[in-house]
Design a protein around this motif. Sequence first.
Motif, PDB file in Angstrom:
ATOM      1  N   UNK A   1      -7.289   7.776  -6.134  1.00 34.78           N
ATOM      2  CA  UNK A   1      -8.211   7.797  -5.000  1.00 34.78           C
ATOM      3  C   UNK A   1      -8.202   6.474  -4.246  1.00 34.78           C
ATOM      4  N   UNK A   2      -8.277   5.374  -4.969  1.00 35.38           N
ATOM      5  CA  UNK A   2      -8.279   4.067  -4.304  1.00 35.38           C
ATOM      6  C   UNK A   2      -6.957   3.801  -3.604  1.00 35.38           C
ATOM      7  N   UNK A   3      -5.858   4.130  -4.257  1.00 34.42           N
ATOM      8  CA  UNK A   3      -4.545   3.871  -3.673  1.00 34.42           C
ATOM      9  C   UNK A   3      -4.298   4.768  -2.475  1.00 34.42           C
ATOM     10  N   UNK A   4      -4.711   6.025  -2.548  1.00 34.71           N
ATOM     11  CA  UNK A   4      -4.537   6.938  -1.414  1.00 34.71           C
ATOM     12  C   UNK A   4      -5.333   6.474  -0.200  1.00 34.71           C
ATOM     13  N   UNK A   5      -6.520   5.918  -0.408  1.00 34.50           N
ATOM     14  CA  UNK A   5      -7.320   5.424   0.707  1.00 34.50           C
ATOM     15  C   UNK A   5      -6.639   4.222   1.375  1.00 34.50           C
ATOM     16  N   UNK A   6      -6.105   3.309   0.565  1.00 37.28           N
ATOM     17  CA  UNK A   6      -5.403   2.154   1.128  1.00 37.28           C
ATOM     18  C   UNK A   6      -4.135   2.592   1.861  1.00 37.28           C
ATOM     19  N   UNK A   7      -3.440   3.556   1.309  1.00 36.27           N
ATOM     20  CA  UNK A   7      -2.248   4.096   1.971  1.00 36.27           C
ATOM     21  C   UNK A   7      -2.599   4.679   3.332  1.00 36.27           C
ATOM     22  N   UNK A   8      -3.665   5.462   3.396  1.00 35.03           N
ATOM     23  CA  UNK A   8      -4.056   6.078   4.658  1.00 35.03           C
ATOM     24  C   UNK A   8      -4.371   5.020   5.702  1.00 35.03           C
ATOM     25  N   UNK A   9      -5.034   3.978   5.304  1.00 30.69           N
ATOM     26  CA  UNK A   9      -5.343   2.893   6.258  1.00 30.69           C
ATOM     27  C   UNK A   9      -4.074   2.211   6.736  1.00 30.69           C
ATOM     28  N   UNK A  10      -3.135   1.972   5.830  1.00 36.66           N
ATOM     29  CA  UNK A  10      -1.899   1.286   6.198  1.00 36.66           C
ATOM     30  C   UNK A  10      -1.069   2.102   7.170  1.00 36.66           C
TER      31      UNK A  10
ATOM     32  N   UNK B   1       0.828  -1.212   0.000  1.00 40.79           N
ATOM     33  CA  UNK B   1       0.000   0.000   0.000  1.00 40.79           C
ATOM     34  C   UNK B   1       0.860   1.259   0.000  1.00 40.79           C
ATOM     35  N   UNK B   2       1.928   1.254   0.801  1.00 39.45           N
ATOM     36  CA  UNK B   2       2.809   2.429   0.864  1.00 39.45           C
ATOM     37  C   UNK B   2       3.566   2.592  -0.450  1.00 39.45           C
ATOM     38  N   UNK B   3       4.062   1.480  -0.996  1.00 38.77           N
ATOM     39  CA  UNK B   3       4.796   1.561  -2.263  1.00 38.77           C
ATOM     40  C   UNK B   3       3.886   2.056  -3.388  1.00 38.77           C
ATOM     41  N   UNK B   4       2.651   1.603  -3.414  1.00 39.84           N
ATOM     42  CA  UNK B   4       1.736   2.080  -4.457  1.00 39.84           C
ATOM     43  C   UNK B   4       1.544   3.591  -4.361  1.00 39.84           C
ATOM     44  N   UNK B   5       1.420   4.124  -3.156  1.00 41.46           N
ATOM     45  CA  UNK B   5       1.260   5.571  -3.016  1.00 41.46           C
ATOM     46  C   UNK B   5       2.500   6.296  -3.507  1.00 41.46           C
TER      47      UNK B   5
END
Length: 446
Positions: A432-441, A98-102
Amino acid sequence: MTAIFAQTALLPDGWGSDVRLVLDGDRIASVTPDSQPGNEDCKVAALVPGLPNLHSHAFQRGMSALAESRGPSADSFWTWRDMMYRFALGVSPEGMQAIAEMAYVEMLEAGFTRVGEFHYLHHDRDGRAYADPAEMSRRILAAATETGINLTHLPVFYAHSDFGGTAPNEGQRRFIHDLDTFARLTETLHGAITRPLDRLGIAPHSLRAATGPELDALLRAHPEGPVHIHISEQQREVADSLRHSGQRPVEWLLAHQPVDARWCLIHATHLTDAERKGIATSGAVVGLCPVTEANLGDGLFPAVDYLAEGGRIGIGTDSNVEITASGELRLLEYGQRLFHRQRNLLAGGEGSTGGALLRASLAGGAQALGAPAPQIAPGAPADLVALHDPVGLPTAADRLIDRWVFGRDIAVADVWASGAHLVQAGRHRNRDRIAAAFARAVAALL
């Protein structure tokens, strides 16, 4: 096929006008200057090759700006490193991806179309190996695939905590390999990397983390592909090397290893004249990360003399405290201005400073990452960046790059990597989807 029409484009022999490109899959099929746009063409103002980001630690994007408070003692690279170790101990495989995707989304939005991932977060939180030795590396590969960025994966060999083979400390337990376990990792990765434009290299972390005999063995086992190493980043590192071997880090490396064009020396901040000239003569690339080097208080690389001697450079985002291509180039020049108290020092003679820095980082970054030369030409990978000028000034040639690097009114509008139109109107299509997953991680980590 996809067609792009650019009012101006940076071609191998200079700037062209009214350039029409046709993309066929991940390659450029044709380039026609002085052309007319088709009805379905994607129309852009200015087009340049996508930039290589030759040095990233993707997981550190998750701790961006979390080390900007001073504690009771003097703050330094070494106190920052202690916090980074603590952060790294909590990152799960899912969090890693998730962090790498962001980070990779932000790189693409900044104009980077390839990343060199200097990856050392290998094992589980207790230091034991995962059942799949490439578990964490696969998360990097998945993040690159999901975001569309081209990847040169650089798994790190990290065995010791200091010069002379000192045993690793507890904070480093997720990083550690011996030669046998590292060989199993790289063997697995050879089969795991399947995208045609991705590459695999190796990264002995530093002369602290790998002994001379281990470096010898690594090069024998991996005779091809990029070799990256952190070196001479900090003055304490130089002093420790002198105490251990009687030689400075770069001095030792040039004397004991076959440093050539496949090598990338990351930072190389603190050099003697002989070391600087030795790197330039070797054909290696120096990987400069000016934003991180400023953030960590590393110092300034002697870029003016090194480039005058024919040295090769590329840029990277390293700790990903800020992900910006133009900002890295700008700070590289500004650091030299502050030190020498002159202006336009890295222009390479008369002409555009921004243009000279862009061309140097394109060539050096591609070399360091074992990638095809970034160019707008038939047969080249379709890695392209469109720049937008909302002001609409009549700017020609390299002046546009100067305005991008040193001004505020030029922005990255569109980005293609391997022919895929990933960034439109400045935003990645999956942001948007990647930023949401990053925030959760990151919330789970903190």
